[in-house]
Design an enzyme around this catalytic site. Structure first.
Site, short mmCIF file in Angstrom:
data_model
loop_
_atom_site.label_atom_id
_atom_site.label_comp_id
_atom_site.label_asym_id
_atom_site.label_seq_id
_atom_site.Cartn_x
_atom_site.Cartn_y
_atom_site.Cartn_z
N ASP A 1 6.01 0.75 7.04
CA ASP A 1 4.09 0.15 7.20
C ASP A 1 4.30 1.32 5.66
OD1 ASP A 1 2.25 -0.58 7.10
OD2 ASP A 1 1.88 0.52 8.59
N ASP B 1 -0.50 4.05 0.96
CA ASP B 1 -0.96 5.61 1.93
C ASP B 1 -0.37 4.74 3.40
OD1 ASP B 1 -2.74 3.28 2.17
OD2 ASP B 1 -3.66 4.24 3.36
N GLU C 1 -4.95 1.21 2.04
CA GLU C 1 -5.32 -0.08 2.85
C GLU C 1 -5.36 0.44 4.64
OE1 GLU C 1 -2.85 -2.66 5.60
OE2 GLU C 1 -2.73 -1.23 5.14
N GLU C 2 -4.28 1.18 4.75
CA GLU C 2 -4.89 2.02 6.34
C GLU C 2 -5.79 3.11 6.49
OE1 GLU C 2 -2.15 1.21 8.70
OE2 GLU C 2 -0.74 1.46 7.40
N HIS D 1 0.76 -1.42 -0.23
CA HIS D 1 -0.11 -0.14 -0.21
C HIS D 1 -0.06 1.45 0.20
CE1 HIS D 1 0.29 0.98 4.80
NE2 HIS D 1 0.46 -0.68 4.73
#
Length: 431
Positions: A106, A76, A140-141, A74
């Protein structure tokens, strides 16, 4: 500066903060940057949006075997307050052997490893072992609806032939004394984000309450927070504990887990969060004036449940909430699991080729990833974002934490491991 570090630094400078409100203004710029890197070496990117600015990118690299492997991540990141950081979270600064910034772990570091490998592989004109689909996704977050959800619903053809996938949260070094453990995720707890609502009788704050929803929601939230969920040892977690026992050379007694967690705290960090379901209250919203009893009160709860525990989890939540509080899902995703064989064996072999003294083990993630979306279309997912980490770096603390950073040497190790896995050829390059 090696290519993987340079790409990581550039990605971190693009603010792709996702506050969960439906906005993602930086995702388009990040997707365009990734598209340029791929296009430059002859890999055709497919860029699409689910909403203005909510941009994802998918590219296919033909391989010798048409059985496709999806490599997804991801774009984001979660918010970061610069005042709390030693280095600005969107500087991408390289210092003290690390690349610093929100998303370093992340998961822009992983995206950088994928890009560095793909570019080098294309430059040398090599074909991967199997068809690869590289996906760089929005959202995704939050719930993933603007990213992976949109991709599988509106662009499913891009994933044609994919049977398995790798993504974040696995293949990293976890030190327990002199033992280097490499957890490879074979499952995730299910996700049940819930909005709770209590309805009552509005009135003046100075008068005896007839039915105060603020008090009702507070009692319900307290019951959830105080509940001690029972241990449910799933087969995946039981195997993890067994593998850890072998790696450490000391048995971990599953009948005395609370004591064992204190005895081997570092190793136990890999399983203590997946022994039980959980339901953590995270938000409260009620009222609009101090002397007015409102007619409704709300709370939000982050619920997570182990594979096979969905029904028991929801029944327990309803019992704890009581008859006066209703719940609705903000996001609901089933728990997922994949076999610790087949591709899992390939993942562990790639790690051992670069660190022969390491001990790969299967594990289950406490949180969730976009793997749940791809499971809906039959793609089995594994957490595999290989990183060699020093003992003093708190890997789990980097996720959504302050001063997030990733070692440059760790990224270079990850590129070599990916090369072992994807091309079947060793490399001495640090890309």
């Amino acid at each position: 500066m090696t290519e993987v570090a340079e790409i990581c630094s550039e990605l971190l400078r693009i603010d792709t903060t996702n506050d969960g409100g439906g906005d993602g203004p930086g995702e388009r710029r990040a997707a365009e940057y990734v598209a340029g890197l791929l296009d430059e070496v002859g890999i055709e990117p497919h860029v699409f949006e689910s909403a203005p600015g909510r941009t994802s990118l998918v590219a296919r690299v033909p391989g010798d075997d048409p059985d496709g492997l999806l490599v997804h991540g991801h774009l984001d990141v979660v918010p970061a307050d610069p005042a709390e950081w030693r280095v600005h979270p969107f500087s991408g600064e390289i210092a003290d052997g690390c690349v610093h910034g929100r998303g370093a772990v992340d998961m822009k570091g992983t995206l950088s490893m994928t890009l560095a490998w793909a570019r080098e592989n294309a430059r040398r004109g090599a074909r991967p072992r199997r068809d690869l689909v590289l996906a760089f996704l929005a959202d995704e977050e939050a719930t993933g609806a603007y990213g992976a959800g949109h991709a599988i619903e509106r662009h499913r053809d891009l994933f044609e032939g994919c049977t398995e996938a790798i993504s974040e949260s696995g293949g990293f070094t976890w030190h327990e004394g002199d033992v280097r453990i490499y957890p490879v995720a074979v499952g995730e707890r299910g996700t049940a984000w819930m909005r709770l609502t209590a309805r009552g009788v509005a009135g003046h704050g100075s008068k005896p309450a007839v039915d105060n929803p603020v008090a009702e929601i507070a009692r319900a939230v307290a019951r959830l927070a105080d509940h001690r969920w029972p241990v449910r040892l799933t087969p995946e977690v039981a195997r993890l504990i067994d593998e850890l026992s072998r790696a450490l050379g000391t048995p971990i007694d599953v009948d005395r887990l609370e004591e064992e967690i204190r005895r081997v705290p570092r190793a136990a960090a890999l399983f203590r969060g997946v022994l039980r379901d959980s339901a953590n209250p995270t938000m409260l919203n009620a009222g609009y004036k101090v002397n007015v009893i409102p007619g409704t009160a709300e709370a939000h709860v982050d619920g997570r449940f182990l594979p096979g525990q969905r029904d028991e989890f929801l029944e327990t939540v309803d019992r704890l909430l009581g008859p006066k509080v209703t719940r609705e899902f903000v996001s609901f995703e089933e728990a997922v699991s994949s076999p610790a064989e087949g591709l899992f064996d390939d993942l562990t072999a790639a790690l051992l080729a670069e660190d022969p003294g390491g001990r790969p083990v299967p594990y289950v993630m406490t949180g969730g990833t976009d793997a749940k979306w791809f499971a809906r279309i039959g793609i089995r997912g594994y957490g595999f974002a290989p990183l060699f980490l020093p003992p003093d770096l708190d890997y789990f603390g980097m996720f959504h934490g302050v001063d997030e950073r990733v070692p440059v040497e760790g990224l270079e190790f990850g590129v070599r491991v990916l090369d072992r896995l994807l091309s079947g050829e060793s490399t001495d390059s640090t890309m």
